[in-house]
Design a protein around this motif. Structure first.
Motif, PDB file in Angstrom:
ATOM      1  N   LYS A 206     -21.973  74.085 -82.115  1.00 34.28           N
ATOM      2  CA  LYS A 206     -20.427  74.653 -81.926  1.00 34.28           C
ATOM      3  C   LYS A 206     -20.874  76.307 -82.104  1.00 34.28           C
ATOM      4  CE  LYS A 206     -18.221  71.184 -84.802  1.00 34.28           C
ATOM      5  NZ  LYS A 206     -17.600  70.808 -86.197  1.00 34.28           N
ATOM      6  N   LEU A 207     -21.876  76.723 -81.978  1.00 31.39           N
ATOM      7  CA  LEU A 207     -22.247  78.075 -81.963  1.00 31.39           C
ATOM      8  C   LEU A 207     -21.616  78.655 -80.656  1.00 31.39           C
ATOM      9  CD1 LEU A 207     -23.929  80.131 -83.853  1.00 31.39           C
ATOM     10  CD2 LEU A 207     -25.643  80.029 -82.304  1.00 31.39           C
ATOM     11  N   THR A 208     -20.669  79.946 -80.790  1.00 29.96           N
ATOM     12  CA  THR A 208     -20.159  80.388 -79.627  1.00 29.96           C
ATOM     13  C   THR A 208     -20.915  81.525 -78.978  1.00 29.96           C
ATOM     14  OG1 THR A 208     -18.995  82.013 -80.827  1.00 29.96           O
ATOM     15  CG2 THR A 208     -17.878  79.826 -80.564  1.00 29.96           C
ATOM     16  N   CYS A 209     -20.778  81.694 -77.815  1.00 30.44           N
ATOM     17  CA  CYS A 209     -21.458  82.940 -77.120  1.00 30.44           C
ATOM     18  C   CYS A 209     -21.314  84.143 -77.909  1.00 30.44           C
ATOM     19  CB  CYS A 209     -21.131  83.077 -75.502  1.00 30.44           C
ATOM     20  SG  CYS A 209     -21.657  81.919 -74.430  1.00 30.44           S
ATOM     21  N   ALA A 210     -20.194  84.426 -78.418  1.00 29.43           N
ATOM     22  CA  ALA A 210     -19.855  85.834 -79.121  1.00 29.43           C
ATOM     23  C   ALA A 210     -20.880  85.666 -80.343  1.00 29.43           C
ATOM     24  CB  ALA A 210     -18.510  85.740 -79.749  1.00 29.43           C
ATOM     25  N   GLN A 211     -20.842  84.688 -80.967  1.00 27.92           N
ATOM     26  CA  GLN A 211     -21.885  84.355 -82.192  1.00 27.92           C
ATOM     27  C   GLN A 211     -23.284  84.792 -81.593  1.00 27.92           C
ATOM     28  OE1 GLN A 211     -20.557  80.789 -83.601  1.00 27.92           O
ATOM     29  NE2 GLN A 211     -19.569  81.400 -85.342  1.00 27.92           N
ATOM     30  N   LEU A 212     -23.788  84.271 -80.813  1.00 31.88           N
ATOM     31  CA  LEU A 212     -25.142  84.432 -80.486  1.00 31.88           C
ATOM     32  C   LEU A 212     -25.291  85.878 -79.837  1.00 31.88           C
ATOM     33  CD1 LEU A 212     -27.959  83.554 -79.574  1.00 31.88           C
ATOM     34  CD2 LEU A 212     -27.110  82.968 -77.156  1.00 31.88           C
ATOM     35  N   ALA A 213     -24.253  86.612 -79.031  1.00 29.91           N
ATOM     36  CA  ALA A 213     -24.392  87.843 -78.543  1.00 29.91           C
ATOM     37  C   ALA A 213     -24.370  88.879 -79.687  1.00 29.91           C
ATOM     38  CB  ALA A 213     -23.248  88.062 -77.665  1.00 29.91           C
ATOM     39  N   ASN A 214     -23.790  88.595 -80.862  1.00 25.60           N
ATOM     40  CA  ASN A 214     -23.480  89.549 -82.039  1.00 25.60           C
ATOM     41  C   ASN A 214     -24.618  89.358 -83.037  1.00 25.60           C
ATOM     42  OD1 ASN A 214     -21.323  90.775 -80.868  1.00 25.60           O
ATOM     43  ND2 ASN A 214     -19.966  89.094 -81.591  1.00 25.60           N
ATOM     44  N   THR A 215     -25.613  88.422 -82.847  1.00 23.66           N
ATOM     45  CA  THR A 215     -26.684  88.529 -83.852  1.00 23.66           C
ATOM     46  C   THR A 215     -27.743  89.466 -83.572  1.00 23.66           C
ATOM     47  OG1 THR A 215     -27.889  86.802 -82.799  1.00 23.66           O
ATOM     48  CG2 THR A 215     -26.599  85.974 -84.136  1.00 23.66           C
ATOM     49  N   PHE A 216     -28.631  89.847 -84.441  1.00 23.40           N
ATOM     50  CA  PHE A 216     -29.639  90.594 -84.229  1.00 23.40           C
ATOM     51  C   PHE A 216     -30.549  90.286 -83.397  1.00 23.40           C
ATOM     52  CE2 PHE A 216     -28.301  91.949 -88.707  1.00 23.40           C
ATOM     53  CZ  PHE A 216     -28.265  93.604 -88.354  1.00 23.40           C
ATOM     54  N   GLN A 217     -31.361  91.120 -82.434  1.00 18.67           N
ATOM     55  CA  GLN A 217     -32.244  90.391 -81.410  1.00 18.67           C
ATOM     56  C   GLN A 217     -33.291  89.571 -81.976  1.00 18.67           C
ATOM     57  OE1 GLN A 217     -31.945  91.330 -78.077  1.00 18.67           O
ATOM     58  NE2 GLN A 217     -33.219  89.579 -77.909  1.00 18.67           N
ATOM     59  N   GLU A 218     -33.797  89.659 -83.202  1.00 19.30           N
ATOM     60  CA  GLU A 218     -34.861  88.832 -83.670  1.00 19.30           C
ATOM     61  C   GLU A 218     -34.283  87.517 -84.025  1.00 19.30           C
ATOM     62  OE1 GLU A 218     -34.022  91.753 -85.427  1.00 19.30           O
ATOM     63  OE2 GLU A 218     -35.629  92.859 -84.463  1.00 19.30           O
ATOM     64  N   ASP A 219     -32.764  87.435 -84.269  1.00 19.24           N
ATOM     65  CA  ASP A 219     -32.374  86.091 -84.508  1.00 19.24           C
ATOM     66  C   ASP A 219     -31.694  85.439 -83.024  1.00 19.24           C
ATOM     67  OD1 ASP A 219     -32.372  86.193 -87.330  1.00 19.24           O
ATOM     68  OD2 ASP A 219     -30.566  87.149 -87.594  1.00 19.24           O
ATOM     69  N   ALA A 220     -31.594  86.278 -82.311  1.00 16.23           N
ATOM     70  CA  ALA A 220     -31.066  85.530 -80.810  1.00 16.23           C
ATOM     71  C   ALA A 220     -32.538  85.233 -80.159  1.00 16.23           C
ATOM     72  CB  ALA A 220     -30.457  86.790 -79.953  1.00 16.23           C
ATOM     73  N   ASP A 221     -33.622  85.867 -80.578  1.00 20.22           N
ATOM     74  CA  ASP A 221     -34.993  85.268 -79.832  1.00 20.22           C
ATOM     75  C   ASP A 221     -35.228  84.186 -80.466  1.00 20.22           C
ATOM     76  OD1 ASP A 221     -35.163  87.573 -78.717  1.00 20.22           O
ATOM     77  OD2 ASP A 221     -36.648  88.488 -79.809  1.00 20.22           O
ATOM     78  N   TYR A 222     -35.008  83.886 -81.715  1.00 20.44           N
ATOM     79  CA  TYR A 222     -35.160  82.524 -82.637  1.00 20.44           C
ATOM     80  C   TYR A 222     -34.435  81.552 -82.230  1.00 20.44           C
ATOM     81  CZ  TYR A 222     -35.784  79.510 -86.653  1.00 20.44           C
ATOM     82  OH  TYR A 222     -35.858  78.385 -87.570  1.00 20.44           O
ATOM     83  N   LEU A 223     -33.105  81.842 -82.083  1.00 19.72           N
ATOM     84  CA  LEU A 223     -32.372  80.659 -81.689  1.00 19.72           C
ATOM     85  C   LEU A 223     -32.553  80.248 -80.386  1.00 19.72           C
ATOM     86  CD1 LEU A 223     -29.961  79.015 -82.734  1.00 19.72           C
ATOM     87  CD2 LEU A 223     -28.469  80.616 -81.695  1.00 19.72           C
TER      88      LEU A 223
END
Length: 98
Positions: A39-56
């Motif tokens: 259910k995670l949206t692109c907006a949510q991914l794009a608005n996380t910190f880089q480290e969190d985006a990397d992890y995800l």
């Protein structure tokens, strides 16, 4: 003249991309601490910190590769694909990452 063009371009870029505050990935977790990755949206991914985006994105990669029974990873390709996904997500904030 060149400095005016640069200022104009920077202003145009700033207007084209709405500013969002970056948040920790755990912001999207339920009360038990789980994130529904389907259910995670692109907006949510794009608005996380880089480290969190990397992890995800590493998690998603592992998930998809596990489904395909693949066990190899090419680091440079993974980083490039992550960048492509985030660029796509910034342009399509309403879509789901999956």
């Amino acid at each position: 003249m060149t400095s005016k063009k640069i200022s104009w371009c920077c202003g145009l870029i700033a207007l084209a991309n709405p500013a969002y505050a970056q948040v920790e990935l755990k912001t999207y977790a339920d009360r038990d601490g789980y994130i529904d990755v389907q259910k995670l949206t692109c907006a949510q991914l794009a608005n996380t910190f880089q480290e969190d985006a990397d992890y995800l994105t590493v998690w998603y990669s592992g998930w998809y590769n596990g489904l395909g029974k693949k066990h190899m990873m090419q680091v440079d390709r993974a980083k490039s694909l992550e960048h492509e996904v985030i660029v796509h997500c910034k342009a399509n904030p309403g879509k789901k990452v999956i």
